[in-house]
Structures are given as C-alpha cells and as structure tokens.
Design an enzyme around this catalytic site. Structure first.
Site, short mmCIF file in Angstrom:
data_model
loop_
_atom_site.label_atom_id
_atom_site.label_comp_id
_atom_site.label_asym_id
_atom_site.label_seq_id
_atom_site.Cartn_x
_atom_site.Cartn_y
_atom_site.Cartn_z
N GLU A 50 1.01 -1.17 -0.34
CA GLU A 50 -0.08 0.12 -0.03
C GLU A 50 0.86 0.88 0.16
O GLU A 50 1.64 1.57 0.98
CB GLU A 50 -0.45 -0.02 0.97
CG GLU A 50 -1.86 1.00 1.48
CD GLU A 50 -2.67 1.20 2.65
OE1 GLU A 50 -2.99 0.03 3.66
OE2 GLU A 50 -2.91 2.08 3.02
N ARG A 54 0.37 10.26 0.06
CA ARG A 54 0.54 11.15 0.94
C ARG A 54 1.91 12.56 0.45
O ARG A 54 2.19 13.39 1.20
CB ARG A 54 0.95 10.66 2.71
CG ARG A 54 0.06 9.86 3.09
CD ARG A 54 0.16 9.58 3.92
NE ARG A 54 -0.71 8.15 4.70
CZ ARG A 54 -1.15 7.91 6.17
NH1 ARG A 54 0.06 8.03 6.57
NH2 ARG A 54 -2.25 6.91 5.93
N LYS A 138 -11.31 -2.06 6.44
CA LYS A 138 -9.69 -1.18 7.17
C LYS A 138 -11.44 -0.71 8.62
O LYS A 138 -11.62 0.14 8.20
CB LYS A 138 -9.41 -0.58 6.02
CG LYS A 138 -8.55 0.56 6.79
CD LYS A 138 -7.17 0.89 6.02
CE LYS A 138 -6.47 2.42 7.11
NZ LYS A 138 -5.73 3.27 6.09
C1 3PG Z 1 -1.70 5.01 8.44
O1 3PG Z 1 -2.65 5.23 7.55
O2 3PG Z 1 -0.77 5.61 8.58
C2 3PG Z 1 -1.22 4.18 8.75
O3 3PG Z 1 -3.12 3.56 9.33
C3 3PG Z 1 -0.35 3.54 9.92
O4 3PG Z 1 -0.39 3.73 10.87
P1 3PG Z 1 0.74 2.92 11.94
O5 3PG Z 1 2.24 4.24 10.87
O6 3PG Z 1 0.69 3.31 13.43
O7 3PG Z 1 1.25 1.55 11.54
#
Ligand code: 3PG
Length: 217
Positions: A50, A54, A138
């Site tokens: 994934e 961002r 999710k």
């Molecule tokens: C995110 O979208 O940043 C994910 O949920 C990852 O979260 P994490 O950094 O706590 O694994």
C-alpha cells in the site's frame, strides 16, 4: 502468501487481505526508492504493497512498481476522492485503501474495477460501506478508535464483516489482533520506517517483512 493470486489477474478485497498477515503502509518521498523497496518486501514474502497518496511522488512510485516489479501487487492508500482513485488506476494501482468511506470513492473503485478496503471507525460507517457492497473493511485508526475491544463488540452486529485494523499496530500487538476471528490481516507502517528507507537498508526491510509473514493468524 496463503492465497495464490496471479499478480496480473483481477483481485478481490479478500485476496488482498488474505495474502499475508500484514499490509505495509508505505510513505515514499523519492521515486528512486520505489523499486528497491518493492523488491525488498517481496524478498521477505510480502507482495501486497500500500503506497499512500501522501507525497507528491506517490503516483510516480506506484507507476514504477507496477511497471518494473510485476511480481508485486501495488495498491494505493489514503485515497480520499474519486479523482484520487482515477489517478491511481491510471498509475497502475491494483487495489485501493481509503482512510474513510464515501459513496463517491466506492463508486469510483467499482467503475475502475479495483477492489477497495474502505476505512471505518463507527457502526454507521460500516453500514454505509455495507450498503454499497463492501464487506472487507479497514478499521482505522484501530488502536485510537477502540482496538480489540471495538472489534469484539462489532463481531456481534457485524459478524459478516472482516477487518484489516490499521493505525497503532506494531510487532508487539499484531499477533493479538490477528488472532481475532473478524480480523483477516493488519496494516502498519513499521515494516518501512522512514530512517531505514532513507538509508536504503533493503536487507532490514526484508527482515521486517519476513518477521511479519511469520506472524500467526
Ligand atoms: C496510516 O494510515 O498511517 C496507518 O494507519 C499506519 O499507521 P501506523 O503508522 O500506526 O502503522
């Protein structure tokens, strides 16, 4: 990799979730990292990747992995609009993950023939996603929104839903989440820490992936 999925064939959300215990949540700021990172995760046994939308480089990274690492199955995360979904489809993403659910995102994924793991954190959001036919969801942000207690509570009214908890999952708590009957896999960023990525320590990424694949579920 429990489910034998042709890396090029059409996918279901369930296949995305079942392939490995963990879906790595990836933030890439340098297109040059995309291919070695994908290969490092593959070497450790993880191929559902994934890449989050961002950073300005995200789409180019998705495109590079889709083109040059055909054994991987690259998906896009943080998709928040129909336009995001369309851009990801054009870049070669094979699945979509969203931090929340909207009908527009669901429709765009259906139109693009891409499986969607929509983010939910409340019963109403689960019902909205289910109304549109999505039953693999999710749970985000999992730890902050109630963690395992929430998943247990949901297993009654939403017994037909499978979740991928994401947000706050770590190697220390992943196994507990994975042991829950309504959890198919978890998502997490710990496989690809920013500092490890920055120094191109691909062996370390492969090791994190191997450990993740070894998690019981
Ligand atoms: C995110 O979208 O940043 C994910 O949920 C990852 O979260 P994490 O950094 O706590 O694994």
């Amino acid at each position: 990799m429990d489910v034998k999925v042709d890396a090029r064939a059409a996918l279901t959300a369930l296949q995305v979730m079942r392939d490995a215990p963990v879906i790595p949540v990836i933030v890439l700021t340098d297109v040059a990292h995309a291919i070695p990172l994908a290969r490092a995760l593959l070497a450790g046994g993880i191929r559902m990747l994934e890449v989050t939308l961002r950073t300005p480089q995200a789409l180019a990274c998705i495109e590079a992995i889709a083109r040059d690492v055909p054994e991987a199955v690259v998906g896009a995360g943080t998709a928040r609009s129909a336009a995001d979904v369309q851009a990801c489809a054009m870049a070669g993403a094979r699945f979509i993950v969203s931090p929340g659910y909207t009908h527009a995102v669901g429709t765009a994924c259906r139109d693009a023939h891409l499986p969607l793991l929509p983010g939910v954190a409340t019963g109403s959001e689960i019902m909205a996603a289910q109304e549109d036919g999505f039953t693999e969801l999710k749970f985000f942000p999992a730890l902050q929104a109630g963690g395992m207690a929430m998943l247990k509570a949901w297993s009654g009214p939403f017994g037909d839903v499978l979740f991928c908890p994401t947000g706050g999952i770590t190697p220390a708590n992943a196994a507990e989440f994975l042991a829950m009957p309504n959890v198919a896999c978890v998502g997490g960023s710990w496989l690809v820490p920013a500092d490890v990525l920055a120094r191109g320590d691909w062996a370390r990424v492969s090791e994190f992936a191997r450990q993740a694949v070894g998690l019981p579920r």
